[in-house]
Write an enzyme that holds these catalytic residues in place. Structure first.
Site, PDB file in Angstrom:
ATOM      1  N   ASN A  11       0.867  -1.188   0.000  1.00 14.76           N
ATOM      2  CA  ASN A  11       0.000   0.000   0.000  1.00 14.76           C
ATOM      3  C   ASN A  11       0.899   1.232   0.000  1.00 14.76           C
ATOM      4  O   ASN A  11       1.496   1.571   1.016  1.00 14.76           O
ATOM      5  CB  ASN A  11      -0.887  -0.046   1.256  1.00 14.76           C
ATOM      6  CG  ASN A  11      -1.733   1.196   1.414  1.00 14.76           C
ATOM      7  OD1 ASN A  11      -1.843   2.010   0.492  1.00 14.76           O
ATOM      8  ND2 ASN A  11      -2.336   1.349   2.594  1.00 14.76           N
ATOM      9  N   LYS A  13       0.045   4.244  -0.306  1.00 14.64           N
ATOM     10  CA  LYS A  13      -0.632   5.417   0.287  1.00 14.64           C
ATOM     11  C   LYS A  13      -0.422   6.653  -0.589  1.00 14.64           C
ATOM     12  O   LYS A  13      -0.313   6.530  -1.809  1.00 14.64           O
ATOM     13  CB  LYS A  13      -0.141   5.647   1.719  1.00 14.64           C
ATOM     14  CG  LYS A  13      -0.188   4.370   2.553  1.00 14.64           C
ATOM     15  CD  LYS A  13      -0.052   4.624   4.020  1.00 14.64           C
ATOM     16  CE  LYS A  13       0.104   3.308   4.741  1.00 14.64           C
ATOM     17  NZ  LYS A  13      -0.013   3.437   6.187  1.00 14.64           N
ATOM     18  N   HIS A  95      -9.474   0.657   4.960  1.00 17.61           N
ATOM     19  CA  HIS A  95      -8.188   0.923   5.612  1.00 17.61           C
ATOM     20  C   HIS A  95      -8.400   1.857   6.808  1.00 17.61           C
ATOM     21  O   HIS A  95      -9.255   2.742   6.770  1.00 17.61           O
ATOM     22  CB  HIS A  95      -7.212   1.545   4.609  1.00 17.61           C
ATOM     23  CG  HIS A  95      -5.814   1.605   5.133  1.00 17.61           C
ATOM     24  ND1 HIS A  95      -5.386   2.614   5.963  1.00 17.61           N
ATOM     25  CD2 HIS A  95      -4.771   0.759   4.979  1.00 17.61           C
ATOM     26  CE1 HIS A  95      -4.124   2.380   6.286  1.00 17.61           C
ATOM     27  NE2 HIS A  95      -3.728   1.263   5.707  1.00 17.61           N
ATOM     28  N   GLU A  97      -6.850   4.341   7.834  1.00 19.20           N
ATOM     29  CA  GLU A  97      -6.735   5.786   7.563  1.00 19.20           C
ATOM     30  C   GLU A  97      -8.023   6.322   6.962  1.00 19.20           C
ATOM     31  O   GLU A  97      -8.397   7.467   7.211  1.00 19.20           O
ATOM     32  CB  GLU A  97      -5.515   6.042   6.661  1.00 19.20           C
ATOM     33  CG  GLU A  97      -4.226   5.909   7.475  1.00 19.20           C
ATOM     34  CD  GLU A  97      -3.044   5.326   6.723  1.00 19.20           C
ATOM     35  OE1 GLU A  97      -3.043   5.337   5.481  1.00 19.20           O
ATOM     36  OE2 GLU A  97      -2.116   4.841   7.401  1.00 19.20           O
ATOM     37  N   GLU A 165      -5.361  -5.405  10.402  1.00 23.73           N
ATOM     38  CA  GLU A 165      -4.362  -4.361  10.621  1.00 23.73           C
ATOM     39  C   GLU A 165      -4.682  -3.605  11.907  1.00 23.73           C
ATOM     40  O   GLU A 165      -5.485  -2.665  11.900  1.00 23.73           O
ATOM     41  CB  GLU A 165      -4.385  -3.364   9.452  1.00 23.73           C
ATOM     42  CG  GLU A 165      -4.089  -3.980   8.111  1.00 23.73           C
ATOM     43  CD  GLU A 165      -3.494  -2.958   7.154  1.00 23.73           C
ATOM     44  OE1 GLU A 165      -2.350  -3.175   6.743  1.00 23.73           O
ATOM     45  OE2 GLU A 165      -4.140  -1.948   6.851  1.00 23.73           O
ATOM     46  N   GLY A 171       2.123   2.077  10.668  1.00 18.99           N
ATOM     47  CA  GLY A 171       2.987   3.247  10.522  1.00 18.99           C
ATOM     48  C   GLY A 171       3.672   3.667  11.814  1.00 18.99           C
ATOM     49  O   GLY A 171       4.224   4.760  11.906  1.00 18.99           O
ATOM     50  N   SER A 211       3.340  -2.298  10.315  1.00 17.67           N
ATOM     51  CA  SER A 211       4.783  -2.254  10.543  1.00 17.67           C
ATOM     52  C   SER A 211       5.512  -3.550  10.175  1.00 17.67           C
ATOM     53  O   SER A 211       6.513  -3.920  10.801  1.00 17.67           O
ATOM     54  CB  SER A 211       5.089  -1.842  11.996  1.00 17.67           C
ATOM     55  OG  SER A 211       4.618  -0.512  12.222  1.00 17.67           O
TER      56      SER A 211
HETATM   57  C1  PEP Z   1      -0.844  -0.108   5.902  1.00 22.70           C
HETATM   58  O1  PEP Z   1      -1.015   1.075   5.726  1.00 22.70           O
HETATM   59  O2  PEP Z   1      -1.631  -0.908   5.397  1.00 22.70           O
HETATM   60  C2  PEP Z   1       0.301  -0.511   6.721  1.00 22.70           C
HETATM   61  C3  PEP Z   1       0.298  -1.713   7.201  1.00 22.70           C
HETATM   62  O3  PEP Z   1       1.296   0.424   6.929  1.00 22.70           O
HETATM   63  P1  PEP Z   1       2.758   0.166   7.602  1.00 22.70           P
HETATM   64  O4  PEP Z   1       3.269  -1.118   7.013  1.00 22.70           O
HETATM   65  O5  PEP Z   1       3.559   1.346   7.198  1.00 22.70           O
HETATM   66  O6  PEP Z   1       2.529   0.045   9.067  1.00 22.70           O
END
Ligand code: PEP
Length: 249
Positions: A11, A13, A95, A97, A165, A171, A211
Site C-alpha cells: 500500500n 498510500k 483501511h 486511515e 491491521e 505506521g 509495521s
Molecule cells: C498499511 O497502511 O496498510 C500498513 C500496514 O502500513 P505500515 O506497514 O507502514 O505500518
C-alpha cells in the site's frame, strides 16, 4: 502461512512522484520473487496508469479506494468501473486511515466492497482495532463488528482477502507479535466459519498488516493463519518488499 496461496500487498498510500515510482517499478521488475505468492501493489490513483504500463504483469495493481456505486456526479471520486478500465484487479477498502482520518463507517465500507466485487474487482478488506480498544479488551468485538458489515453487504467471499491491521501497529514501527496476530487471525477464521460458512473460513486468506518489514516478516509468516501481508512503509523500497514477499517458506 496456511494452505492458501500467500498474498502480499503493498500500500503506497499518498506517496511518490513520477520519478520515484519509475525507480520503484524498475526495482520491482528486476527483483527475484517467489513464484507461489500473489503480489499486488497499490499506487496513488494518479500513478496507476504509469505503473500499469511499466510494471511486470507478475504483479497486479490495487487502487486504495473506490466509490460506493456507479460513477457520475461525485466530485473527486473514482469508480470501480474506471479502475477496471485502467487495469486494476484489486481495491483496498476499509483501511484504518479511511476509517479514522477520513471518517468512513462500517456500512459505507461494506457497500463499497459489494459494489467493487460486483464489478469483478478483488477486495482487500481491512479490519482492525485501535490501541484503546485493545487495552479495553475489545479487539475481537471490534474486528467482528467490522467483519459483519462486510458479510452483511457482500454476496460472495470468492474475491475477498481480509487484512487484519491493528491500528496501533500501522505506521508506528510497533509490529504485532506473531502470537498477537495469529490469535486474531484464528478468531477471524472462527467468526467466518460460524457466521458465513466453514468453506469460506478455510479458503479466505487473512493477511496481517502493521509495521511489517524485511526484518520481521519471516517470523510472522511462520504462523499457521497468517496468509500474507499488507505492507505500507516497507513497500516503498523494492528490495525490502521483495524480501517480505520471499519470506514465505
Ligand atoms: C498499511 O497502511 O496498510 C500498513 C500496514 O502500513 P505500515 O506497514 O507502514 O505500518
Amino acid at each position: 502461512a496456511g494452505t492458501g496461496k500467500f498474498f502480499v500487498g503493498g500500500n503506497w498510500k499518498c506517496n511518490g512522484t513520477k520519478d520515484s515510482i519509475k525507480q520503484l517499478v524498475s526495482d520491482l521488475n528486476s527483483a527475484t520473487l517467489e513464484p507461489d505468492v500473489d503480489v499486488v501493489v497499490g499506487p496513488p490513483f494518479v500513478y496507476i496508469d504509469q505503473v500499469k504500463s511499466s510494471l511486470s504483469d507478475r504483479i497486479e495493481i490495487a487502487a486504495q479506494n473506490s466509490w460506493i456505486g456507479k460513477g457520475g456526479a461525485f466530485t473527486g471520486e473514482i469508480s470501480a468501473e474506471q479502475l477496471k478500465d485502467i487495469g486494476c484487479k484489486w481495491v483496498i477498502l476499509g483501511h484504518s486511515e479511511r476509517r479514522h482520518v477520513i471518517g468512513e463507517n462500517d456500512e459505507f465500507i461494506g457497500k463499497k466492497a459489494a459494489y467493487a466485487l460486483g464489478q469483478n474487482l478483488g477486495v482487500i478488506a481491512c479490519i482492525g482495532e485501535l490501541l484503546e480498544e485493545r487495552e479495553a479488551g475489545k479487539t475481537f468485538d471490534v474486528c467482528f463488528k467490522q467483519l459483519k458489515a462486510y458479510a452483511d453487504a457482500v454476496s460472495s467471499w470468492d474475491n475477498i482477502v481480509i487484512a487484519y491491521e491493528p491500528v496501533w501497529a500501522i505506521g508506528t514501527g510497533k509490529v504485532a507479535s506473531p502470537e498477537q496476530a495469529q490469535e486474531v487471525h484464528v478468531a477471524v477464521r472462527d467468526w467466518l466459519a460460524k457466521n458465513v460458512s466453514p468453506e469460506v473460513a478455510s479458503k479466505t486468506r487473512i493477511i496481517y498488516g502493521g509495521s511489517v518489514n524485511a526484518g520481521n516478516s519471516a517470523e510472522l509468516a511462520k504462523k499457521e493463519d497468517i496468509d500474507g501481508f499488507l505492507v505500507g512503509g516497507a513497500s516503498l523500497k523494492g528490495s525490502d518488499f521483495a524480501t517480505i514477499i520471499n519470506s514465505v517458506t
